[in-house]
Design an enzyme around this catalytic site. Structure first.
Site, PDB file in Angstrom:
ATOM      1  N   GLU A   1      84.496 -65.769 -82.560  1.00 50.63           N
ATOM      2  CA  GLU A   1      84.812 -66.962 -83.341  1.00 50.63           C
ATOM      3  C   GLU A   1      86.240 -67.432 -83.060  1.00 50.63           C
ATOM      4  OE1 GLU A   1      81.903 -66.757 -87.115  1.00 50.63           O
ATOM      5  OE2 GLU A   1      83.813 -65.775 -87.439  1.00 50.63           O
TER       6      GLU A   1
ATOM      7  N   SER B   1      99.705 -61.493 -82.976  1.00 45.15           N
ATOM      8  CA  SER B   1      99.705 -60.697 -84.204  1.00 45.15           C
ATOM      9  C   SER B   1      99.126 -59.321 -83.905  1.00 45.15           C
ATOM     10  CB  SER B   1      98.849 -61.402 -85.262  1.00 45.15           C
ATOM     11  OG  SER B   1      98.808 -60.648 -86.449  1.00 45.15           O
TER      12      SER B   1
ATOM     13  N   CYS C   1      88.975 -55.978 -93.551  1.00 45.11           N
ATOM     14  CA  CYS C   1      88.842 -57.060 -92.562  1.00 45.11           C
ATOM     15  C   CYS C   1      87.406 -57.092 -92.029  1.00 45.11           C
ATOM     16  CB  CYS C   1      89.827 -56.808 -91.420  1.00 45.11           C
ATOM     17  SG  CYS C   1      89.661 -57.950 -90.041  1.00 45.11           S
TER      18      CYS C   1
ATOM     19  N   CYS D   1      93.514 -70.467 -83.855  1.00 42.55           N
ATOM     20  CA  CYS D   1      93.503 -69.027 -84.059  1.00 42.55           C
ATOM     21  C   CYS D   1      92.417 -68.464 -83.145  1.00 42.55           C
ATOM     22  CB  CYS D   1      93.213 -68.748 -85.529  1.00 42.55           C
ATOM     23  SG  CYS D   1      93.054 -67.003 -85.895  1.00 42.55           S
TER      24      CYS D   1
ATOM     25  N   ASN E   1      91.658 -62.236 -98.591  1.00 42.77           N
ATOM     26  CA  ASN E   1      90.440 -63.053 -98.586  1.00 42.77           C
ATOM     27  C   ASN E   1      89.226 -62.158 -98.775  1.00 42.77           C
ATOM     28  OD1 ASN E   1      91.601 -65.619 -98.083  1.00 42.77           O
ATOM     29  ND2 ASN E   1      91.872 -65.076 -95.928  1.00 42.77           N
TER      30      ASN E   1
ATOM     31  N   CYS F   1      86.481 -55.181 -83.167  1.00 41.97           N
ATOM     32  CA  CYS F   1      87.815 -54.584 -83.206  1.00 41.97           C
ATOM     33  C   CYS F   1      87.663 -53.103 -83.502  1.00 41.97           C
ATOM     34  CB  CYS F   1      88.653 -55.243 -84.296  1.00 41.97           C
ATOM     35  SG  CYS F   1      90.371 -54.670 -84.343  1.00 41.97           S
TER      36      CYS F   1
ATOM     37  N   GLY G   1      89.847 -59.086 -83.189  1.00 43.71           N
ATOM     38  CA  GLY G   1      90.366 -58.095 -82.244  1.00 43.71           C
ATOM     39  C   GLY G   1      91.848 -57.825 -82.392  1.00 43.71           C
ATOM     40  N   GLU G   2      92.282 -56.804 -81.684  1.00 43.42           N
ATOM     41  CA  GLU G   2      93.693 -56.401 -81.664  1.00 43.42           C
ATOM     42  C   GLU G   2      94.251 -56.777 -80.288  1.00 43.42           C
ATOM     43  OE1 GLU G   2      96.231 -55.384 -83.480  1.00 43.42           O
ATOM     44  OE2 GLU G   2      97.335 -55.177 -81.606  1.00 43.42           O
TER      45      GLU G   2
ATOM     46  N   CYS H   1      90.318 -51.610 -90.016  1.00 46.70           N
ATOM     47  CA  CYS H   1      90.924 -51.901 -91.325  1.00 46.70           C
ATOM     48  C   CYS H   1      89.782 -52.263 -92.284  1.00 46.70           C
ATOM     49  CB  CYS H   1      91.924 -53.043 -91.217  1.00 46.70           C
ATOM     50  SG  CYS H   1      93.252 -52.725 -90.018  1.00 46.70           S
TER      51      CYS H   1
ATOM     52  N   SER I   1     101.114 -56.969 -88.843  1.00 42.77           N
ATOM     53  CA  SER I   1     100.322 -56.867 -90.069  1.00 42.77           C
ATOM     54  C   SER I   1     100.703 -55.586 -90.793  1.00 42.77           C
ATOM     55  CB  SER I   1      98.831 -56.859 -89.708  1.00 42.77           C
ATOM     56  OG  SER I   1      98.508 -58.058 -89.046  1.00 42.77           O
ATOM     57  N   LEU I   2     101.542 -55.708 -91.784  1.00 42.79           N
ATOM     58  CA  LEU I   2     102.087 -54.497 -92.421  1.00 42.79           C
ATOM     59  C   LEU I   2     101.196 -53.997 -93.564  1.00 42.79           C
ATOM     60  CD1 LEU I   2     104.725 -52.925 -91.722  1.00 42.79           C
ATOM     61  CD2 LEU I   2     105.532 -53.716 -93.945  1.00 42.79           C
ATOM     62  N   HIS I   3     101.020 -54.827 -94.573  1.00 34.10           N
ATOM     63  CA  HIS I   3     100.082 -54.601 -95.687  1.00 34.10           C
ATOM     64  C   HIS I   3     100.416 -53.455 -96.633  1.00 34.10           C
ATOM     65  CE1 HIS I   3      97.830 -57.639 -93.724  1.00 34.10           C
ATOM     66  NE2 HIS I   3      97.239 -56.884 -92.842  1.00 34.10           N
TER      67      HIS I   3
ATOM     68  N   CYS J   1      91.862 -65.721 -92.802  1.00 31.75           N
ATOM     69  CA  CYS J   1      92.339 -64.479 -92.187  1.00 31.75           C
ATOM     70  C   CYS J   1      91.399 -63.343 -92.533  1.00 31.75           C
ATOM     71  CB  CYS J   1      93.712 -64.103 -92.726  1.00 31.75           C
ATOM     72  SG  CYS J   1      94.968 -65.283 -92.363  1.00 31.75           S
TER      73      CYS J   1
HETATM   74  N1  SAH Z   1      94.527 -57.200 -85.090  1.00 27.70           N
HETATM   75  C1  SAH Z   1      95.600 -58.138 -85.256  1.00 27.70           C
HETATM   76  C2  SAH Z   1      95.088 -59.529 -85.182  1.00 27.70           C
HETATM   77  C3  SAH Z   1      94.196 -59.929 -86.327  1.00 27.70           C
HETATM   78  S1  SAH Z   1      95.132 -61.065 -87.179  1.00 27.70           S
HETATM   79  C4  SAH Z   1      96.363 -57.835 -86.509  1.00 27.70           C
HETATM   80  O1  SAH Z   1      95.971 -56.903 -87.206  1.00 27.70           O
HETATM   81  O2  SAH Z   1      97.383 -58.450 -86.774  1.00 27.70           O
HETATM   82  C5  SAH Z   1      94.374 -61.279 -88.610  1.00 27.70           C
HETATM   83  C6  SAH Z   1      95.358 -61.175 -89.748  1.00 27.70           C
HETATM   84  O3  SAH Z   1      94.580 -61.292 -90.943  1.00 27.70           O
HETATM   85  C7  SAH Z   1      96.016 -59.802 -89.818  1.00 27.70           C
HETATM   86  O4  SAH Z   1      97.288 -59.912 -90.399  1.00 27.70           O
HETATM   87  C8  SAH Z   1      95.067 -59.089 -90.729  1.00 27.70           C
HETATM   88  O5  SAH Z   1      95.618 -57.941 -91.278  1.00 27.70           O
HETATM   89  C9  SAH Z   1      94.789 -60.172 -91.728  1.00 27.70           C
HETATM   90  N2  SAH Z   1      93.594 -59.932 -92.514  1.00 27.70           N
HETATM   91  C10 SAH Z   1      92.531 -59.191 -92.194  1.00 27.70           C
HETATM   92  N3  SAH Z   1      91.615 -59.220 -93.181  1.00 27.70           N
HETATM   93  C11 SAH Z   1      92.121 -60.000 -94.131  1.00 27.70           C
HETATM   94  C12 SAH Z   1      91.634 -60.424 -95.378  1.00 27.70           C
HETATM   95  N4  SAH Z   1      90.452 -60.055 -95.824  1.00 27.70           N
HETATM   96  N5  SAH Z   1      92.417 -61.262 -96.107  1.00 27.70           N
HETATM   97  C13 SAH Z   1      93.622 -61.673 -95.640  1.00 27.70           C
HETATM   98  N6  SAH Z   1      94.121 -61.308 -94.460  1.00 27.70           N
HETATM   99  C14 SAH Z   1      93.384 -60.464 -93.720  1.00 27.70           C
END
Ligand code: SAH
Length: 354
Positions: free
Chosen positions: A94, A196, A121, A107, A295, A114, A164-165, A118, A219-221, A338
């Site tokens: 997508e 990212s 996601c 995007c 999301n 992937c 993907g990463e 996570c 993507s820290l989280h 995202c």
């Molecule tokens: N693998 C890379 C690229 C994916 S980017 C990465 O991890 O950065 C997608 C972004 O959306 C990342 O910051 C990811 O952590 C974030 N993301 C994934 N699932 C999400 C969700 N359910 N709600 C909000 N952000 C999310």
């Protein structure tokens, strides 16, 4: 598909070499690049400045467009569009277009699925299928560039934040970045490209040595290892100390501001104490924090933080002197937000088939 050369994978020099084998002069390569990257041609027959025989040879011997549109969706506010594509081996990916006042941001995906797993996601939930080739990455851009050109608009920004990463598919991602950046390719300034990553520390260091000045988002989280190990499993391999050290090296080498992405999950990573830990972690770094309430995705164990919490978290970071914004939620009604990208064909009522 066999082993036909895939035109969008080739640099100008490689295309010249291929054409030389066919007895064609080098300037034909420049003409073909123009058709691909400036005219967004998907078919050799459209390349009217080429001799007919060469057009036939290209059509027979090369793969020109690797993407077949399966479904195109429009968000109800009209600002976000998503395309589901089938690749030559029928894997699905997508791509999302976000329209702003003066910008059109794409995007794009770098892998089908992937491997980072996570749990919040949708792409992580589906597992890994395969890496995309550079041409499959670039073709996503050309698809929307073609569509926007009909409105006399262009792609102004590209974020490698789709499925993907990107840094786990380093070589093809970088090849795509060069094609997108090259003056003889798509010719978009590197500063309009952002990669990212989930935080693959060695690849972040490698990225800091590349000549292309693309942006980095991480993507820290979670601001501590115990929590990050559960939210972002790859943290067990590259814990925060390693990750932050690689980011410091990146900053020393590039002097380019790094973005930290942080999805706020209700009751999990969104307390004042988490904000304080986060501020300590990034204090003094040239960085910006992008907050987003999580999301919804089908199998996520967590849900997004309420707005009051999101703003309180932001204010706490701002009070600590950290540049922080809350990311606008986009395209949630078509699962284009995202972390919502997946490979299944969806059948919401909004579905529109082009
Ligand atoms: N693998 C890379 C690229 C994916 S980017 C990465 O991890 O950065 C997608 C972004 O959306 C990342 O910051 C990811 O952590 C974030 N993301 C994934 N699932 C999400 C969700 N359910 N709600 C909000 N952000 C999310």
């Amino acid at each position: 598909m066999g082993n036909k050369p895939f035109l969008l994978n080739l640099s100008l020099a490689e295309l010249k070499a291929l054409l030389a084998d066919w007895g064609q002069p080098a300037y034909r390569a420049t003409q073909i690049e123009h058709w691909l990257y400036q005219q967004y041609a998907t078919d050799a027959s459209a390349m009217s400045s080429l001799p007919k025989l060469l057009r036939q040879q290209l059509a027979e011997r090369c793969l020109i467009n690797p993407l077949e549109l399966v479904v195109a969706l429009d968000s109800s506010d009209g600002y976000t569009q998503k395309a589901l594509f089938a690749l030559p081996d029928d894997r699905r990916i997508e791509t999302v277009l976000m329209r702003y006042d003066t910008r059109q941001t794409l995007c794009i995906s770098t892998q089908a699925g992937c491997a980072m797993a996570c749990p919040f996601c949708a792409t992580g939930q589906m597992g890994f299928m395969r890496n995309l080739t550079a041409g499959e990455i670039v073709a996503q851009v050309l698809y929307y560039a073609r569509q926007l050109s009909q409105e006399e608009k262009r792609v102004t920004n590209i974020v490698f934040m789709g499925m993907g990463e990107p840094l786990a598919n380093y070589a093809e991602t970088w090849r795509a970045i060069r094609r997108l950046n090259d003056a003889d390719g798509f010719n978009l300034g590197a500063r309009h490209l952002t990669v990212s990553t989930v935080g693959l520390a060695p690849a972040i260091r490698r990225m800091s040595q590349e000549p292309e000045q693309v942006g980095l988002a991480v993507s820290l989280h979670a601001p501590n290892d115990a929590l990050r190990n559960t939210i972002v499993p790859v943290n067990r391999r590259y814990p925060l100390a390693m990750l932050m050290a690689s980011i410091k090296d990146y900053l020393a080498a590039t002097h380019r501001r790094v973005t930290f992405e942080y999805a706020l999950m209700d009751g999990l990573n969104d307390s004042d104490a988490h904000a304080d830990q986060f501020a300590d972690l990034v204090q003094g770094l040239l960085c910006h924090i992008n907050l987003i309430p999580l999301n919804p995705t089908p199998n996520s164990p967590w849900s997004g933080s309420p707005d009051e919490r999101v703003f309180a978290f932001r204010d706490r970071l701002l009070a600590a002197g950290i540049s922080t914004t809350v990311r606008l939620r986009r395209g949630i009604d078509i699962a284009a937000g995202c972390g919502q990208l997946h490979n299944a064909q969806r059948t919401e009522p909004l579905l529109r088939v082009n």
